[in-house]
Design an enzyme around this catalytic site. Sequence first.
Site, mmCIF file in Angstrom:
data_model
loop_
_atom_site.group_PDB
_atom_site.id
_atom_site.type_symbol
_atom_site.label_atom_id
_atom_site.label_comp_id
_atom_site.label_asym_id
_atom_site.label_seq_id
_atom_site.Cartn_x
_atom_site.Cartn_y
_atom_site.Cartn_z
ATOM 1 N N GLN A 22 45.358 26.484 64.830
ATOM 2 C CA GLN A 22 46.219 27.495 64.237
ATOM 3 C C GLN A 22 47.126 28.020 65.341
ATOM 4 O O GLN A 22 46.710 28.153 66.489
ATOM 5 C CB GLN A 22 45.405 28.654 63.638
ATOM 6 C CG GLN A 22 44.588 28.271 62.418
ATOM 7 C CD GLN A 22 45.410 28.309 61.135
ATOM 8 O OE1 GLN A 22 46.557 27.867 61.115
ATOM 9 N NE2 GLN A 22 44.816 28.825 60.075
ATOM 10 N N SER A 23 48.372 28.333 65.007
ATOM 11 C CA SER A 23 49.358 28.637 66.037
ATOM 12 C C SER A 23 49.097 29.944 66.753
ATOM 13 O O SER A 23 49.370 30.067 67.948
ATOM 14 C CB SER A 23 50.769 28.656 65.431
ATOM 15 O OG SER A 23 51.112 27.379 64.939
ATOM 16 N N THR A 24 48.601 30.959 66.053
ATOM 17 C CA THR A 24 48.397 32.273 66.666
ATOM 18 C C THR A 24 47.016 32.803 66.312
ATOM 19 O O THR A 24 46.379 32.346 65.348
ATOM 20 C CB THR A 24 49.457 33.282 66.175
ATOM 21 O OG1 THR A 24 49.307 33.487 64.761
ATOM 22 C CG2 THR A 24 50.870 32.777 66.456
#
Length: 516
Positions: A22-24
């Site tokens: 997941q990016s963040t």
Amino acid sequence: MTENSKVTASHRQRMAIVYVRQSTLLQLERNKESTARQYDLVQRAMALGWSRGTISIVDEDQGHSGSSAAGRSGFADLAAQVGLGQVGIVLALEVSRLARNNADWYRLLDLAGMTDTLVADADGVYHPSRFDDRLVLGMKGTMAEAELHILRARLDGGVRNKAARGELRRGLPVGLIWGEADGEILFHPDESVTGLIAAVFDRFAACGSARSVWLWLREQGLKWPLQPTGYVNGTEIVWVEPTYHAVHTTLTHPAYAGAYVYGRTRFERRLGEDGQVRSHRRVLPRDQWQVLIEDHHEGFITWDTYLANQDKIASNTRPRRHEPGTGAVREGCALLQTLAVCGICGRKLAVFYQGPTKATPGYYCTGSGQLVDGRGTRHLQVGGQAIDTAVADVFLAALTPAALQACLTAADELEAGHDTALAQHRREVERARYDATRAERRYRAVDPDNRLVARGLEADWEKSLTTLAGAESELARRERRRLVALTPTERAAVLAVADDLHAVWTAQTTTDKDRN
């Protein structure tokens, strides 16, 4: 061709890797369904013929963007294992989970194609060595990179549009806070904070040097306000020892002049000596700021004063070549340092000191710095003692008509500086008294039988009382040393001294820096 037909026994003999990302951290916390779907790819691998013991999950890159491979140790390990031929299939929910950068994506596809490694996503199973599959994977990688660009452009556009109206809420320097209305910026409600900031600008107007302001704060024993939390919306203040960096930042920040600015810096990427791509922040000149709105809010100084301060600080930090008088006042005994210029080339003269104690000044000019027969040439080299004496006599003679008022003005400025420091110390006593009263109320409000809490509150109360006693003692000491206003008799004495400026000039209490 079906999915299972692409999977061979050779693939199943090697391991399957499920890549989860997941990016963040915010997405990791909120988008739990997406994370669960990625972990469910283990079942997909088992359905394709891999046993659970041969399936590995790579989730070390949680909270990292796929726009670059930098900092993604999981992706680096995955690519290494693929290049070694240890992986039969790589599974990800979609291509963007593996990479949103075509350079990283095609590097992985090249390795997978050479080692006969399959790539699978939610739409199917692909073999990167086959033209049709590689074409589809290439289009998906391009779309993933373009999607990131579109999202970033959309967000940046909204931010820039709001900043152009002066309504984008970003961190403000200490002494300023955001109001309730859109774009409203107000002074900090704490008088001790605004009082100190105002004193910094007043002191700079008197001495013209950021370092002198910093030294004055230390000499007066004043604390510096910081906002450790709530940088955008909070008002909490912590008082610390003043630093030169804090003073310089205050004097150079345009928000104190009532201006709203955005885009004063720009991130640039460079290739470091170790081969890693690194980002650094570059400070832009004023004409390249993205947004500059003058008179946006009430400031501590005017915009014209701010511009004059920046020119003064710049000349102190980086004296301009061939321009005498630029540069901060120095401590050496050479009277004409940074002022005298060469009559041949117009360059500022350099200073040297000679004599047994290196206390006799002299001046020289190296010209263009060219070498003749292996030796440097100088336009001139002359002793400075006689020159300084002659210039001082002329200077004192020219200053005599204005000396009377100058002495009184200096006395008034000195008195004002003491009053400013005393006012700040009184505010510190008031703040310490409030903290002590609040600690007492908290201690008295607790149940006396609850000693676990009462002991801690009692210690806080005692600490606040000690702080209050120290602040009151410091205030009393400084009030005893305070310079009182000059009486008519004392003013007459000052005027009498002003009639003999030479005595003041040569007095032992007059330092070289004062003369300069």
